[in-house]
Scaffold this motif. Structure first.
Motif, PDB file in Angstrom:
ATOM      1  N   TRP A 238     111.242  36.854  76.296  1.00 31.92           N
ATOM      2  CA  TRP A 238     111.840  38.109  76.731  1.00 31.92           C
ATOM      3  C   TRP A 238     113.289  37.934  77.191  1.00 31.92           C
ATOM      4  O   TRP A 238     114.193  38.585  76.709  1.00 31.92           O
ATOM      5  CB  TRP A 238     111.032  38.793  77.845  1.00 31.92           C
ATOM      6  CG  TRP A 238     111.786  39.988  78.327  1.00 31.92           C
ATOM      7  CD1 TRP A 238     112.513  40.103  79.467  1.00 31.92           C
ATOM      8  CD2 TRP A 238     111.965  41.219  77.616  1.00 31.92           C
ATOM      9  NE1 TRP A 238     113.138  41.316  79.524  1.00 31.92           N
ATOM     10  CE2 TRP A 238     112.821  42.019  78.403  1.00 31.92           C
ATOM     11  CE3 TRP A 238     111.518  41.722  76.377  1.00 31.92           C
ATOM     12  CZ2 TRP A 238     113.224  43.303  78.010  1.00 31.92           C
ATOM     13  CZ3 TRP A 238     111.906  42.988  75.985  1.00 31.92           C
ATOM     14  CH2 TRP A 238     112.742  43.760  76.801  1.00 31.92           C
ATOM     15  N   TRP A 239     113.520  37.042  78.144  1.00 29.18           N
ATOM     16  CA  TRP A 239     114.870  36.945  78.723  1.00 29.18           C
ATOM     17  C   TRP A 239     115.918  36.632  77.646  1.00 29.18           C
ATOM     18  O   TRP A 239     117.009  37.186  77.649  1.00 29.18           O
ATOM     19  CB  TRP A 239     114.939  35.877  79.821  1.00 29.18           C
ATOM     20  CG  TRP A 239     113.874  35.994  80.890  1.00 29.18           C
ATOM     21  CD1 TRP A 239     112.928  35.063  81.188  1.00 29.18           C
ATOM     22  CD2 TRP A 239     113.643  37.095  81.794  1.00 29.18           C
ATOM     23  NE1 TRP A 239     112.120  35.517  82.205  1.00 29.18           N
ATOM     24  CE2 TRP A 239     112.533  36.748  82.593  1.00 29.18           C
ATOM     25  CE3 TRP A 239     114.261  38.334  82.005  1.00 29.18           C
ATOM     26  CZ2 TRP A 239     112.029  37.591  83.584  1.00 29.18           C
ATOM     27  CZ3 TRP A 239     113.753  39.177  82.992  1.00 29.18           C
ATOM     28  CH2 TRP A 239     112.661  38.811  83.755  1.00 29.18           C
ATOM     29  N   VAL A 240     115.571  35.738  76.711  1.00 27.87           N
ATOM     30  CA  VAL A 240     116.529  35.361  75.665  1.00 27.87           C
ATOM     31  C   VAL A 240     116.629  36.441  74.588  1.00 27.87           C
ATOM     32  O   VAL A 240     117.737  36.874  74.224  1.00 27.87           O
ATOM     33  CB  VAL A 240     116.140  34.003  75.024  1.00 27.87           C
ATOM     34  CG1 VAL A 240     117.038  33.679  73.840  1.00 27.87           C
ATOM     35  CG2 VAL A 240     116.198  32.880  76.057  1.00 27.87           C
ATOM     36  N   LEU A 241     115.466  36.889  74.093  1.00 31.39           N
ATOM     37  CA  LEU A 241     115.485  37.848  72.981  1.00 31.39           C
ATOM     38  C   LEU A 241     116.095  39.186  73.359  1.00 31.39           C
ATOM     39  O   LEU A 241     116.827  39.784  72.576  1.00 31.39           O
ATOM     40  CB  LEU A 241     114.062  38.140  72.509  1.00 31.39           C
ATOM     41  CG  LEU A 241     113.438  37.317  71.407  1.00 31.39           C
ATOM     42  CD1 LEU A 241     112.128  37.965  70.997  1.00 31.39           C
ATOM     43  CD2 LEU A 241     114.356  37.169  70.202  1.00 31.39           C
ATOM     44  N   SER A 242     115.772  39.672  74.562  1.00 31.33           N
ATOM     45  CA  SER A 242     116.324  40.974  74.969  1.00 31.33           C
ATOM     46  C   SER A 242     117.844  40.858  75.066  1.00 31.33           C
ATOM     47  O   SER A 242     118.566  41.759  74.626  1.00 31.33           O
ATOM     48  CB  SER A 242     115.725  41.426  76.303  1.00 31.33           C
ATOM     49  OG  SER A 242     115.951  40.430  77.275  1.00 31.33           O
ATOM     50  N   SER A 243     118.333  39.725  75.592  1.00 32.05           N
ATOM     51  CA  SER A 243     119.795  39.542  75.702  1.00 32.05           C
ATOM     52  C   SER A 243     120.407  39.519  74.304  1.00 32.05           C
ATOM     53  O   SER A 243     121.436  40.162  74.061  1.00 32.05           O
ATOM     54  CB  SER A 243     120.125  38.238  76.430  1.00 32.05           C
ATOM     55  OG  SER A 243     119.483  38.204  77.683  1.00 32.05           O
ATOM     56  N   LEU A 244     119.769  38.791  73.386  1.00 32.29           N
ATOM     57  CA  LEU A 244     120.286  38.731  72.012  1.00 32.29           C
ATOM     58  C   LEU A 244     120.258  40.124  71.374  1.00 32.29           C
ATOM     59  O   LEU A 244     121.169  40.500  70.634  1.00 32.29           O
ATOM     60  CB  LEU A 244     119.450  37.764  71.173  1.00 32.29           C
ATOM     61  CG  LEU A 244     119.760  36.274  71.360  1.00 32.29           C
ATOM     62  CD1 LEU A 244     118.674  35.422  70.700  1.00 32.29           C
ATOM     63  CD2 LEU A 244     121.136  35.920  70.782  1.00 32.29           C
ATOM     64  N   SER A 245     119.220  40.872  71.665  1.00 30.57           N
ATOM     65  CA  SER A 245     119.107  42.215  71.094  1.00 30.57           C
ATOM     66  C   SER A 245     120.241  43.113  71.612  1.00 30.57           C
ATOM     67  O   SER A 245     120.864  43.855  70.848  1.00 30.57           O
ATOM     68  CB  SER A 245     117.738  42.796  71.463  1.00 30.57           C
ATOM     69  OG  SER A 245     117.681  44.158  71.197  1.00 30.57           O
ATOM     70  N   ILE A 246     120.516  43.011  72.910  1.00 29.76           N
ATOM     71  CA  ILE A 246     121.554  43.871  73.508  1.00 29.76           C
ATOM     72  C   ILE A 246     122.926  43.557  72.893  1.00 29.76           C
ATOM     73  O   ILE A 246     123.736  44.451  72.688  1.00 29.76           O
ATOM     74  CB  ILE A 246     121.576  43.708  75.051  1.00 29.76           C
ATOM     75  CG1 ILE A 246     120.238  44.156  75.652  1.00 29.76           C
ATOM     76  CG2 ILE A 246     122.725  44.498  75.675  1.00 29.76           C
ATOM     77  CD1 ILE A 246     120.048  43.787  77.123  1.00 29.76           C
TER      78      ILE A 246
END
Ligand code: FPP
Ligand code: ZN
Length: 328
Positions: A238-246
C-alpha cells in the motif's frame, strides 16, 4: 496495459474467508489480544470497514452501530480517542472522519469542534503535532490535511506553511522522512505525497527520482519493502503503490510478481493477511493486502482512492477528488 485475470495466478483471492475473518473481528472479547488493542479500536474499525468495502461487502458491518461507537469516542476538545474515554489524537480523529464518510453519517458529528481541534495542532513552522503533547511527524500533516479536506475546511489552517514544512522533509533521493533530516521511508512518503495531492501541490515532488526510489523497493520475491535493506511486507504494497499511483508511476512495478506475493500472505484457513507468508494475520495487513490488489487491478474488487485510502465511491460522494489516478 493488459487485463489481470484470476487464472494467471497459482493462488486465488479467498474473498469469502476474508469476509468471515473481518465479520468476526469483534467476536473475540474473551481473548487478551482484543483488550490489548483497545487503544486502537477506532483505527481497527477503519481498517476493517475499508477492507470490507473493497471486497464489495460493506454490509457485513452495521453502519448505525459503528457510527454510534465513533461518536462516543469524540472528546470535549473536539478530537477523537482510539476508544471511548481515551485521549484525543490526530491518528484516531482521521480514522473517525474516514469511517463517518464511509457510513455517510458525517452530518451527525459536530464538525466545527473537529476543525477547531485539528487546526490548533498546527505549529508556527507549518508542521502538525499529533496531540497536545507535541510530537511532530509528517504523518500528522497528512492526518490533519485529509481530515480538513473531507470536512471542506482547509481554510482553517495555513496550507502554504504546511507545504513548506513537508518540503523541508524531502531528501536528496526524492523521498520524505518523518521530520526534517530523517531518512526516506515509504510510509512517510505516502503521507507527504498524499498531503501534497490533497492541497494540489504535487509540483513539489520530483516524480522520476521518487518513482525510481519507490520502484527499487520491489524485491526478487515480488514483495515490497519500506526502505533499503529491509524485509518485504504486505503493508508496503500500500504505502509504495499508492505513492507510485499518485505520481503516475505505478507501471514501474512488476504487478504480476507483486500480486503473487500479496496472495501468498493470505491465511487460506482463517482468512486475513499477514505481513509476510506464514506469519499471524491481522486486520491492518488485511486492509493493505486487499487495497494493494485493488490498485493492481485484481478482478472483482472495488476501487480504492490512493490519496485517501478510502473507497472511490465514498470520496466521489464528498466531491473532493481533484484528479483521476491510474490504477494500472
Ligand atoms: C509504516 O509504519 C507506515 C507509516 C509510517 C505511515 C503511517 C500513515 C498514517 C498513520 C496515515 C494514515 C494512514 C492511512 C492509510 C489513511 P510502521 O510502523 O509499520 O513502519 P516500519 O515498517 O518501519 O515498522
Ligand atoms: Zn507491515
Amino acid at each position: 496495459m493488459s487485463e489481470i485475470k484470476v487464472e494467471q495466478f497459482p493462488v486465488k483471492l479467498e474473498t469469502e474467508k476474508h469476509l468471515k475473518y473481518l465479520k468476526e473481528l469483534n467476536n473475540h472479547q474473551d481473548e487478551l489480544e482484543y483488550w490489548l488493542t483497545e487503544a486502537l479500536r477506532l483505527n481497527g474499525i477503519y481498517w476493517g470497514v475499508t477492507a470490507a468495502c473493497i471486497l464489495k461487502h460493506p454490509e457485513i458491518y452495521d453502519f448505525k452501530e459503528m457510527t454510534k461507537f465513533i461518536l462516543s469516542c469524540q472528546n470535549e476538545d473536539g478530537g477523537f480517542g482510539g476508544c471511548t474515554d481515551h485521549d484525543s489524537h490526530l491518528l484516531y480523529t482521521l480514522s473517525a472522519i474516514q469511517v463517518l464518510v464511509i457510513c455517510d453519517t458525517l452530518s451527525e458529528v459536530d464538525k466545527d469542534k473537529v476543525v477547531e481541534y485539528v487546526s490548533k495542532l498546527q505549529n508556527p513552522d507549518g508542521s502538525f503535532s499529533g496531540d497536545e503533547w507535541g510530537e511532530v511527524d509528517t504523518r500528522f500533516s497528512y492526518c490533519a490535511l485529509s481530515c480538513l479536506k473531507m470536512l471542506h475546511r482547509l481554510d482553517a489552517v495555513d496550507v502554504p506553511k504546511a507545504v513548506e514544512y513537508i518540503k523541508k522533509c524531502m531528501n536528496f533521493d526524492g523521498g520524505f522522512g518523518s521530520i526534517e533530516s530523517a531518512e526516506s521511508h515509504s510510509g512517510q512518503i505516502f503521507c507527504c505525497v498524499g498531503a501534497l495531492a490533497i492541497v494540489d501541490r504535487l509540483d513539489v515532488v520530483d516524480a522520476d527520482k521518487l518513482g525510481w526510489w519507490l520502484a527499487e523497493r520491489q524485491l526478487p520475491n515480488g514483495g515490497l519493502n519500506g526502505r533499503p535493506e529491509k524485509l518485504e511486507d504486505v503493508c508496503y504494497s500500500w504505502w509504495v503503490l499508492s505513492s507510485l499511483s499518485i505520481i503516475d508511476r505505478i507501471h514501474w512495478i512488476n504487478k504480476e510478481k507483486l500480486i503473487n506475493f500479496i496472495l501468498s500472505c493470505q491465511d487460506a484457513d482463517t482468512g486475513g493477511f499477514s505481513d509476510r507468508p506464514g506469519d499471524m494475520v491481522d486486520v491492518f495487513h488485511t486492509l493493505f493486502g486487499v487495497t494493494g490488489l485493488s490498485l493492481l487491478g485484481y478482478p472483482n474488487l472495488d476501487k480504492i482512492d490512493p490519496v485517501y485510502c478510502m473507497p472511490v465511491s465514498a470520496i466521489e460522494r464528498l466531491n473532493i477528488k481533484t484528479r483521476t489516478y491510474n490504477q494500472i
